[in-house]
Design a protein around this motif. Structure first.
Motif, PDB file in Angstrom:
ATOM      1  N   SER A   8       0.820  -1.197   0.000  1.00  0.00           N
ATOM      2  CA  SER A   8       0.000   0.000   0.000  1.00  0.00           C
ATOM      3  C   SER A   8       0.864   1.261   0.000  1.00  0.00           C
ATOM      4  O   SER A   8       0.492   2.264  -0.573  1.00  0.00           O
ATOM      5  N   GLY A   9       2.040   1.200   0.658  1.00  0.00           N
ATOM      6  CA  GLY A   9       2.945   2.347   0.648  1.00  0.00           C
ATOM      7  C   GLY A   9       3.492   2.610  -0.740  1.00  0.00           C
ATOM      8  O   GLY A   9       3.670   3.748  -1.160  1.00  0.00           O
ATOM      9  N   ASP A  10       3.774   1.522  -1.472  1.00  0.00           N
ATOM     10  CA  ASP A  10       4.275   1.641  -2.848  1.00  0.00           C
ATOM     11  C   ASP A  10       3.204   2.265  -3.741  1.00  0.00           C
ATOM     12  O   ASP A  10       3.496   3.109  -4.588  1.00  0.00           O
ATOM     13  N   PHE A  11       1.963   1.845  -3.549  1.00  0.00           N
ATOM     14  CA  PHE A  11       0.846   2.387  -4.323  1.00  0.00           C
ATOM     15  C   PHE A  11       0.672   3.883  -4.057  1.00  0.00           C
ATOM     16  O   PHE A  11       0.496   4.676  -4.991  1.00  0.00           O
TER      17      PHE A  11
ATOM     18  N   MET B 285       2.955   5.980  -3.010  1.00  0.00           N
ATOM     19  CA  MET B 285       4.097   6.706  -3.563  1.00  0.00           C
ATOM     20  C   MET B 285       3.915   6.913  -5.063  1.00  0.00           C
ATOM     21  O   MET B 285       4.220   7.974  -5.595  1.00  0.00           O
ATOM     22  N   ARG B 286       3.396   5.903  -5.756  1.00  0.00           N
ATOM     23  CA  ARG B 286       3.129   6.050  -7.192  1.00  0.00           C
ATOM     24  C   ARG B 286       2.111   7.153  -7.447  1.00  0.00           C
ATOM     25  O   ARG B 286       2.232   7.908  -8.398  1.00  0.00           O
ATOM     26  N   TRP B 287       1.085   7.209  -6.616  1.00  0.00           N
ATOM     27  CA  TRP B 287       0.064   8.261  -6.756  1.00  0.00           C
ATOM     28  C   TRP B 287       0.680   9.643  -6.562  1.00  0.00           C
ATOM     29  O   TRP B 287       0.406  10.568  -7.314  1.00  0.00           O
ATOM     30  N   VAL B 288       1.526   9.779  -5.553  1.00  0.00           N
ATOM     31  CA  VAL B 288       2.173  11.064  -5.280  1.00  0.00           C
ATOM     32  C   VAL B 288       3.029  11.484  -6.472  1.00  0.00           C
ATOM     33  O   VAL B 288       2.949  12.617  -6.953  1.00  0.00           O
ATOM     34  N   PHE B 289       3.858  10.575  -6.980  1.00  0.00           N
ATOM     35  CA  PHE B 289       4.703  10.889  -8.128  1.00  0.00           C
ATOM     36  C   PHE B 289       3.867  11.149  -9.374  1.00  0.00           C
ATOM     37  O   PHE B 289       4.181  12.027 -10.184  1.00  0.00           O
TER      38      PHE B 289
END
Length: 159
Positions: free
Chosen positions: A1-4, A6-10
């Motif tokens: 979920s943290g990876d997901f 981070m992708r949204w933020v980027f």
């Protein structure tokens, strides 16, 4: 979920960056506020925050010097004449930065004989580059003005 997340933020950051680049390039910029000759100055270089002005003697007729400046300016990447003409005795060019497309304006004019502080006997060339957005141009206006003057060597004089 943290990876997901981070992708949204980027992803959102990339979209906002792309929108900013498009807006900077598409927002109309009026040259009217830049298309005025500054107060006549003596021969020399006048750096200031976000701008650079150079005044030079000329060794050819003012119209010939302005034609030469126009030719040099229009060979500069991402540069177009936005106001004035050789006949007007004043020309303003817009140059956009390579990456972001930020506009800088460069006004070229002839200082009439006897109007500079030292009472110049002959007409002078004044080239004034300045930024449109921000405070610091990181020296790009100085570099552009000096590059144009290098290319005009022979019809301008620093003394």
């Amino acid at each position: 979920s943290g990876d997901f997340a981070m992708r949204w933020v980027f992803g959102i950051a990339a979209i906002l960056l792309a929108i900013g680049v498009v807006l900077v390039r598409m927002i109309p910029v009026s040259a009217a506020s830049y298309h005025t000759a500054s107060t006549p100055r003596d021969i020399g270089d006048y750096p200031a925050t976000g701008r650079f002005t150079a005044v030079r003697g000329i060794t050819a007729a003012p119209e010939d010097v302005l034609r030469a400046v126009a030719a040099v300016a229009l060979q500069t990447p991402r540069t177009s004449m936005v106001a004035g003409s050789v006949e007007d005795g004043i020309m303003t060019f817009k140059t956009r930065s390579r990456l972001w497309g930020f506009p800088d304006f460069t006004t070229v004019s002839i200082i009439a004989a006897g109007t500079a502080p030292s009472g110049n006997a002959e007409p002078l060339l004044m080239i004034e580059g300045r930024l449109h957005y921000g405070v610091d141009d990181l020296g790009v206006n100085k570099a552009r003005v000096q590059d144009w003057l290098r290319q005009l060597d022979g019809i301008t004089s620093a003394s």
